[in-house]
Design a protein around this motif. Structure first.
Motif, PDB file in Angstrom:
ATOM      1  N   GLU A 573       5.641  15.073 -17.055  1.00  0.00           N
ATOM      2  CA  GLU A 573       6.835  14.250 -16.883  1.00  0.00           C
ATOM      3  C   GLU A 573       7.253  14.296 -15.427  1.00  0.00           C
ATOM      4  N   ASP A 575      10.152  14.624 -12.552  1.00  0.00           N
ATOM      5  CA  ASP A 575      11.400  15.387 -12.540  1.00  0.00           C
ATOM      6  C   ASP A 575      12.592  14.450 -12.351  1.00  0.00           C
ATOM      7  N   ARG A 576      13.775  15.018 -12.182  1.00  0.00           N
ATOM      8  CA  ARG A 576      14.989  14.202 -12.095  1.00  0.00           C
ATOM      9  C   ARG A 576      15.009  13.296 -10.878  1.00  0.00           C
ATOM     10  N   THR A 577      14.263  13.654  -9.871  1.00  0.00           N
ATOM     11  CA  THR A 577      14.202  12.809  -8.675  1.00  0.00           C
ATOM     12  C   THR A 577      13.111  11.746  -8.783  1.00  0.00           C
ATOM     13  N   GLY A 578      12.360  11.774  -9.884  1.00  0.00           N
ATOM     14  CA  GLY A 578      11.273  10.819 -10.070  1.00  0.00           C
ATOM     15  C   GLY A 578       9.966  11.275  -9.468  1.00  0.00           C
ATOM     16  N   ARG A 579       9.876  12.555  -9.085  1.00  0.00           N
ATOM     17  CA  ARG A 579       8.659  13.048  -8.427  1.00  0.00           C
ATOM     18  C   ARG A 579       7.806  13.901  -9.364  1.00  0.00           C
ATOM     19  N   GLU A 626       6.074   9.554  -6.189  1.00  0.00           N
ATOM     20  CA  GLU A 626       7.481   9.300  -6.478  1.00  0.00           C
ATOM     21  C   GLU A 626       7.609   7.974  -7.212  1.00  0.00           C
ATOM     22  N   LYS A 629      13.264   4.500  -9.450  1.00  0.00           N
ATOM     23  CA  LYS A 629      14.272   4.840 -10.455  1.00  0.00           C
ATOM     24  C   LYS A 629      14.710   3.638 -11.286  1.00  0.00           C
ATOM     25  N   ARG A 631      14.711   1.243 -14.002  1.00  0.00           N
ATOM     26  CA  ARG A 631      14.037   1.187 -15.293  1.00  0.00           C
ATOM     27  C   ARG A 631      13.712  -0.242 -15.718  1.00  0.00           C
ATOM     28  N   GLU A 659      11.199   9.052 -18.290  1.00  0.00           N
ATOM     29  CA  GLU A 659      12.327   8.903 -19.222  1.00  0.00           C
ATOM     30  C   GLU A 659      13.362   7.919 -18.670  1.00  0.00           C
TER      31      GLU A 659
END
Length: 659
Positions: A573, A575-579, A626, A629, A631, A659
């Motif tokens: 997956e 991470d929260r930063t999209g990396r 990266e 973000k 979606r 996600e």
């Protein structure tokens, strides 16, 4: 007077036989010269395409060895995040299998060429499907009843509206319920139907001087529809006038509250009818799991995933065989329930692409059912406002049916391409037109692209990790009629907007065919359902069950397998930063990274596939990608992550979830 020729001697019997035999050989050689030439050409072609140099330039094809017990009529194909391919046939356009309730799904693992039969609970023939955020595949709709053509309808039939004036309870009528007309003719329901209870509203009125009048009750009858057929054959059941029908077996208050209404019951052609059922296919458990059914029955629907992970179901034939007039629905994968969506009419299997801002772009591609003059113009659909802005500039606008369309790579460019197509219905029209629209423009309009080699319907088009588009197959006439399959393939180069040739496939593909990208970078093709199997259209066609795999030039040549760029260990997956960071033995060889959404394709319609450009940073032993973000650009779900070198050679894909 001239003298007759007289032979000096009579030839022996042996000589005559030798002469006749030699003459026969000469005649046979003359007669078979074209066949011999064709055989020689085929041998030479087979030799040529097997040469390493040819493969490096054009790629190569091979027939997949599918054990007999796993061969099926591939109507739908979807790549799962396990790397396996779900091949759905349902009844496979086979009336006998439908009548027997024999429905097929095959799960194929390209990694080891293993196969597995999946129990299939309903007829998903001509359903819709979409990738869900958790990696499950939503499958909704399918077949409730096969069509009956003009001249073959023996019993009058049509839509019966069933009314319920009881506000206290709903009522379910089982398949086989009888409806009797005022003249005594009976019709039989072909499916179960549940009629909701009536709605009761209390209203108060006001008279002169503002005086309040007594309470009044307004009752609005509940209504459902069901397809019915006359109990007897012949013309007695024909009616074109509205009438009220009693429901046989009801007495007392039920007989007063519950009844049928029908306007037109005829022996005209009866179209396919849809089902409401919906299932999620679980790639881990490898089984179908039932979820909340749709409100509307749908056959030939499009399912498209939105930026919030919900799925919009659009169009289709309903439970009486009519094209839905715009009743679309939203599926929430969190609650497993459907709700009402924005209203908009489209012909069946419309190609709808999620664009920036969450709007949908309708390319004009569709698979058929619906009038020629309605719902076929391309445009941008704002779901929030439920407005539709037409997009012009398309040449041959009357030939978008059975066309292919896709979002060109990278998805950030927001360019959609439409390729080929034909006239409405069983038209023999086919166009070689391609067209491209840039949706980032203030007033987007199609611009004509390079022409296909010939007019093509049912073309398969697949995004590749090197930013090219691979197109293959199709036919120049309706369902391959008159032996019109096109055994050609080509690459479209978005950078130069040109085609270049690829190796020719050996299996023709037209109606009910699919193609999709595999995690190892190859392309697999399935299916084909021709009307006829000869040029004179005298022999009925048979469904093509062979599977053919194309290996592109970027995977050809000595040492390519060992020298492909590769990603090592890394997360599943972002991470929260999209990396996400992956180990890499040779980061310096990696030039680009692409996130590619797996296909779910049927009837030349694949609104899932897209290729997203990723930012890329490298260290001496790792690479970090990266993911954007937005979606609406990257809908939630599982993706294949490919990296390529400067020559366009791709790695094998890593699966990663957004996600």
């Amino acid at each position: 007077m001239p003298q007759r020729y007289r032979p000096r001697h009579r030839p022996s019997e042996k000589f005559k036989k030798t002469l006749l035999g030699g003459g026969a050989l000469v005649v046979l050689a003359a007669l078979n010269a074209p066949a011999a030439l064709t055989f020689a050409e085929e041998r030479y072609h087979a030799y040529k395409i097997a040469q390493p140099g040819y493969k490096r330039q054009y790629g190569s094809w091979e027939i997949l060895d599918v054990p007999k017990e796993f061969r099926t009529n591939a109507i739908h194909a979807a790549l799962l995040h396990t790397g396996k391919v779900l091949i759905i046939a349902g009844s496979g356009n086979n009336q006998k299998k439908f009548d027997e309730g024999s429905f097929d799904t095959i799960l194929w693992n390209p990694a080891d060429n293993s196969f597995k039969k999946i129990p299939t609970p309903e007829d998903f023939f001509c359903s819709g499907h979409s990738q869900l955020p958790d990696g499950r595949l939503l499958v909704a709709g399918g077949t409730a009843r096969y069509e009956v053509l003009d001249g073959e309808v023996k019993r009058a039939g049509g839509r019966m509206r069933v009314k319920n004036e009881n506000p206290d309870r709903a009522h379910t009528f089982k398949k086989g319920t009888r409806f009797r007309s005022p003249s005594g003719v009976e019709f039989i329901s072909k499916f179960d139907v549940t009629v909701p209870r009536a709605k009761k509203e209390l209203k108060v009125g006001y008279g002169q001087g503002g005086r309040m009048l007594p309470w009044r009750t307004k009752v609005t009858a509940g209504e459902a529809r069901v397809f019915v057929e006359a109990a007897e054959t012949g013309p007695r059941g024909l009616t074109t006038q509205a009438a009220q029908y009693e429901i046989v077996g009801l007495t007392g208050k039920d007989a007063d509250d519950l009844y049928g209404l029908a306007q037109k019951l005829t022996t005209e052609k009866q179209d396919f009818q849809g089902i409401r059922s919906a299932y999620e296919f679980d790639p881990r458990a490898e089984k179908y799991i039932p979820v909340d059914p749709m409100k509307e029955a749908r056959w030939y629907p499009t399912l498209v995933t939105l930026d919030d992970g919900k799925v919009l179901a659009v169009s289709g034939l309903d439970d009486v065989g009519a094209v839905l007039t715009g009743d679309n629905e939203l599926y929430d994968p969190e609650t497993k329930e459907w709700s009402k969506g924005p209203t908009r009419y489209f012909p069946t299997y419309p190609a709808l692409f999620l664009t920036k801002g969450g709007k949908l772009f309708y390319s004009g591609s569709n698979a058929g059912y619906g009038p020629a003059e309605k719902g076929r113009r391309p445009g941008i659909w704002d779901l929030t406002k439920n407005t539709f802005t037409e997009v012009g500039g398309l040449t041959d606008p009357d030939q978008t049916e059975t066309s292919a369309s896709l979002m060109l790579p990278p998805a950030q460019d927001q360019r959609v391409m439409l390729l080929g197509g034909g006239g409405v219905g069983e038209s023999s029209k086919a166009t070689s037109r391609t067209a491209i629209v840039d949706l980032t423009q203030d007033s987007p309009a199609f611009q004509e692209g390079p022409r296909l080699p010939k007019g093509t319907r049912y073309l398969s088009s697949v995004l590749l990790p090197d930013d090219t588009v691979f197109t293959t197959g199709g036919s120049s006439d309706y369902r391959g009629r008159s032996a019109s399959d096109i055994l050609k393939a080509q690459f479209y180069e978005p950078r130069t907007s040109t085609f270049r040739p690829a190796a020719d496939p050996t299996v023709g593909r037209n109606y009910h065919s699919e193609a999709l990208l595999l995690p190892d970078g190859r392309v697999v093709t399935f299916g084909s359902d021709p009307l006829f199997r000869d040029a004179d259209n005298t022999k009925l066609g048979t469904f093509e069950q062979r599977v053919e795999i194309y290996t592109p030039p970027y995977l050809q040549g000595d040492g390519v397998g060992e020298n492909r760029p590769a990603l090592g260990e890394g997360p599943q997956e972002v991470d929260r930063t999209g990396r996400a960071t992956f180990r890499a033995a040779r980061p310096d060889r990696i030039a680009k990274a692409r996130l590619m959404r797996p296909s779910a394709v049927t009837h030349t319609t694949d609104v899932e596939q897209r290729s997203i450009e990723l930012a890329l940073t490298k260290t001496k032993d790792a690479v970090t990608v990266e993911v954007p973000k937005d979606r609406a650009l990257v809908p939630p779900g599982w993706y294949m992550l490919f990296v390529t070198d400067s020559a366009g050679i791709p790695s094998e894909a890593k699966w990663i979830r957004v996600e």
